[in-house]
Design a protein around this motif. Sequence first.
Motif: not given
Length: 212
Positions: A82, A90, A93-99, A101-102, A128
């Motif tokens: 990220t 960003v 633990h926003g959407k960028e990190w979540k994507r 990590y997933s 999520s």
Amino acid sequence: MAATEHPLKDLEAFLPEGCFDHVVQYLYQYKVHLTVARSRKTVLGDYRHAFRGNNHRISVNGNLNKYEFLITLLHELAHLLTFEQFKNTVPAHGKEWKRLYSQLLVHFVQLKVFPDDIVKALEKSIISPAATANGETELLKVLRKYNPHIPEGVCLLCDVPVGTVFMISNGKIFQKGELRRKRYVCAEIKTGLLYTISAITEIKPIADKKGE
């Protein structure tokens, strides 16, 4: 914080079989300084981004079982990726990190390095991801089964009934109350003060029935 810097060849001992080469590829590509830390109660791992010529730095607790060690390492690698893409623009633990990590979780699940029960528990994290380990109660319950040594008489707070009297690692004694999101409101027996305690805290029940 005490830590041990392990040669990369020694890292294999901390990882599930079949993933060492893939992990090392990330460490080499992004010039990661990885340390294996002694047990820390507040965090399982930590990431510090490259700064003024220093390498990216990741630490992971060395007392974790192999599957938890890998998942924690992937959590921190996702922070690194990220930062590489977005710097400090960003949320941590926003959407960028979540994507990212997933994507890492999917990649390592596809390598078939996790047992089936962990794969199933990871499904929610892939959809999520939670920002902290406390947000992954079901996953941590499954991972705990793979700990090499589970102390006798010790269990997780989420696994005992409301009203149970129990002791935590520092010797304090509480009575379990109701769940508030991912934590239970518990009353300290000695003082009557209320505390919120993580659902996945290891406890030792000290009464066979609910406290009075």
